[in-house]
Scaffold this motif. Structure first.
Motif, PDB file in Angstrom:
ATOM      1  N   ARG A  33       0.820  -1.217   0.000  1.00 62.23           N
ATOM      2  CA  ARG A  33       0.000   0.000   0.000  1.00 62.23           C
ATOM      3  C   ARG A  33       0.853   1.267   0.000  1.00 62.23           C
ATOM      4  O   ARG A  33       0.389   2.328  -0.384  1.00 62.23           O
ATOM      5  CB  ARG A  33      -0.935  -0.007   1.197  1.00 62.23           C
ATOM      6  N   ASP A  34       2.111   1.160   0.435  1.00 60.91           N
ATOM      7  CA  ASP A  34       2.988   2.328   0.490  1.00 60.91           C
ATOM      8  C   ASP A  34       3.964   2.420  -0.682  1.00 60.91           C
ATOM      9  O   ASP A  34       4.786   3.328  -0.731  1.00 60.91           O
ATOM     10  CB  ASP A  34       3.767   2.337   1.810  1.00 60.91           C
ATOM     11  N   PHE A  35       3.878   1.510  -1.650  1.00 63.34           N
ATOM     12  CA  PHE A  35       4.774   1.574  -2.810  1.00 63.34           C
ATOM     13  C   PHE A  35       4.682   2.922  -3.527  1.00 63.34           C
ATOM     14  O   PHE A  35       5.723   3.514  -3.842  1.00 63.34           O
ATOM     15  CB  PHE A  35       4.491   0.446  -3.796  1.00 63.34           C
ATOM     16  N   PRO A  36       3.467   3.451  -3.802  1.00 59.41           N
ATOM     17  CA  PRO A  36       3.428   4.751  -4.506  1.00 59.41           C
ATOM     18  C   PRO A  36       4.088   5.873  -3.703  1.00 59.41           C
ATOM     19  O   PRO A  36       4.763   6.730  -4.267  1.00 59.41           O
ATOM     20  CB  PRO A  36       1.936   5.025  -4.687  1.00 59.41           C
ATOM     21  N   LEU A  37       3.912   5.850  -2.404  1.00 57.55           N
ATOM     22  CA  LEU A  37       4.523   6.875  -1.555  1.00 57.55           C
ATOM     23  C   LEU A  37       6.046   6.776  -1.599  1.00 57.55           C
ATOM     24  O   LEU A  37       6.745   7.782  -1.717  1.00 57.55           O
ATOM     25  CB  LEU A  37       4.014   6.727  -0.122  1.00 57.55           C
ATOM     26  N   MET A  38       6.562   5.562  -1.534  1.00 58.23           N
ATOM     27  CA  MET A  38       8.016   5.373  -1.604  1.00 58.23           C
ATOM     28  C   MET A  38       8.552   5.740  -2.989  1.00 58.23           C
ATOM     29  O   MET A  38       9.601   6.371  -3.112  1.00 58.23           O
ATOM     30  CB  MET A  38       8.388   3.925  -1.279  1.00 58.23           C
ATOM     31  N   ARG A  39       7.821   5.368  -4.044  1.00 56.08           N
ATOM     32  CA  ARG A  39       8.240   5.707  -5.402  1.00 56.08           C
ATOM     33  C   ARG A  39       8.318   7.222  -5.551  1.00 56.08           C
ATOM     34  O   ARG A  39       9.282   7.765  -6.077  1.00 56.08           O
ATOM     35  CB  ARG A  39       7.256   5.097  -6.411  1.00 56.08           C
ATOM     36  N   GLY A  65      15.351   3.482  -4.947  1.00 58.65           N
ATOM     37  CA  GLY A  65      14.125   3.868  -5.640  1.00 58.65           C
ATOM     38  C   GLY A  65      13.742   2.907  -6.744  1.00 58.65           C
ATOM     39  O   GLY A  65      12.559   2.714  -7.036  1.00 58.65           O
ATOM     40  N   ASP A  66      14.739   2.282  -7.372  1.00 55.47           N
ATOM     41  CA  ASP A  66      14.460   1.339  -8.457  1.00 55.47           C
ATOM     42  C   ASP A  66      13.603   0.165  -8.005  1.00 55.47           C
ATOM     43  O   ASP A  66      12.869  -0.423  -8.803  1.00 55.47           O
ATOM     44  CB  ASP A  66      15.766   0.807  -9.065  1.00 55.47           C
ATOM     45  N   LEU A  67      13.676  -0.164  -6.727  1.00 55.66           N
ATOM     46  CA  LEU A  67      12.874  -1.276  -6.208  1.00 55.66           C
ATOM     47  C   LEU A  67      11.375  -0.998  -6.314  1.00 55.66           C
ATOM     48  O   LEU A  67      10.570  -1.928  -6.289  1.00 55.66           O
ATOM     49  CB  LEU A  67      13.246  -1.554  -4.746  1.00 55.66           C
ATOM     50  N   ASP A  80       1.942   9.597  -8.396  1.00 50.32           N
ATOM     51  CA  ASP A  80       2.205   8.756  -7.223  1.00 50.32           C
ATOM     52  C   ASP A  80       1.561   9.299  -5.952  1.00 50.32           C
ATOM     53  O   ASP A  80       1.103   8.526  -5.110  1.00 50.32           O
ATOM     54  CB  ASP A  80       3.710   8.607  -7.004  1.00 50.32           C
ATOM     55  N   GLY A  81       1.524  10.612  -5.789  1.00 54.89           N
ATOM     56  CA  GLY A  81       0.891  11.190  -4.599  1.00 54.89           C
ATOM     57  C   GLY A  81      -0.599  10.883  -4.565  1.00 54.89           C
ATOM     58  O   GLY A  81      -1.148  10.505  -3.524  1.00 54.89           O
ATOM     59  N   ALA A  82      -1.254  11.035  -5.710  1.00 53.87           N
ATOM     60  CA  ALA A  82      -2.685  10.722  -5.781  1.00 53.87           C
ATOM     61  C   ALA A  82      -2.922   9.238  -5.539  1.00 53.87           C
ATOM     62  O   ALA A  82      -3.874   8.851  -4.862  1.00 53.87           O
ATOM     63  CB  ALA A  82      -3.239  11.150  -7.134  1.00 53.87           C
ATOM     64  N   MET A  83      -2.035   8.402  -6.077  1.00 47.10           N
ATOM     65  CA  MET A  83      -2.189   6.964  -5.867  1.00 47.10           C
ATOM     66  C   MET A  83      -1.960   6.603  -4.401  1.00 47.10           C
ATOM     67  O   MET A  83      -2.655   5.742  -3.855  1.00 47.10           O
ATOM     68  CB  MET A  83      -1.220   6.186  -6.766  1.00 47.10           C
TER      69      MET A  83
END
Length: 158
Positions: A33-39, A65-67, A80-83
């Protein structure tokens, strides 16, 4: 040679010598659930560090970040913020659905519409210019992730 009781790393001998590399490291488990925030975090920090002339530091962030950049050819159309906010809504029990509308030629606007507790709806725009293919992929992705991450109805009643 002894080891630290808290982290397990080898401690130097009494004379100060010991292992050449006593550097510690941390491991972080990031829920999906936090992938978009980390990206978003890594991408923005890489950009910001580069703009301020710290290219070496920006390059050190890149492997981390590539992960979070899987399916980049599809994700590049979506904010990504909206996601990250959409993920927040899902895990907090708001029912949601993807809506698309025509955008620029050969592109679509993608929004997620949430049903809020008072019965009204609220929208978050995720993409202004997604391809039809990316929008279709996102609809399937969002249906899957909503089903997996949304709390059970029984959990919502308590």
């Amino acid at each position: 040679m002894s080891t630290c009781s808290k982290c397990g790393c080898r401690l130097p001998d009494a004379d100060g010598r010991g292992s050449v590399n006593n550097e510690r490291e941390i491991l972080i488990r990031v829920p999906e659930r936090d992938f978009p925030l980390m990206r978003k975090t890594f991408r923005e920090m890489e950009t910001k560090l580069g703009m301020y002339g710290y290219g070496e530091l920006a390059n050190k962030l890149k492997p981390y970040g590539d992960l979070f950049r899987e399916d980049w050819e599809r994700w590049r159309y979506f904010d990504d913020g909206a996601m990250a906010m959409a993920m927040f809504g899902i895990v907090n029990g708001f029912r949601a659905r993807v809506k698309t509308s025509p955008g620029r030629p050969d592109r679509v606007i993608v929004k997620v519409e949430f049903e809020v507790r008072d019965g009204n709806t609220s929208e978050i725009k995720l993409a202004d210019n997604a391809t039809e293919e990316a929008a279709s992929w996102f609809q399937d992705y969002f249906a899957d992730i909503s089903a997996r991450l949304a709390p059970n109805e029984e959990d919502m009643k308590t």
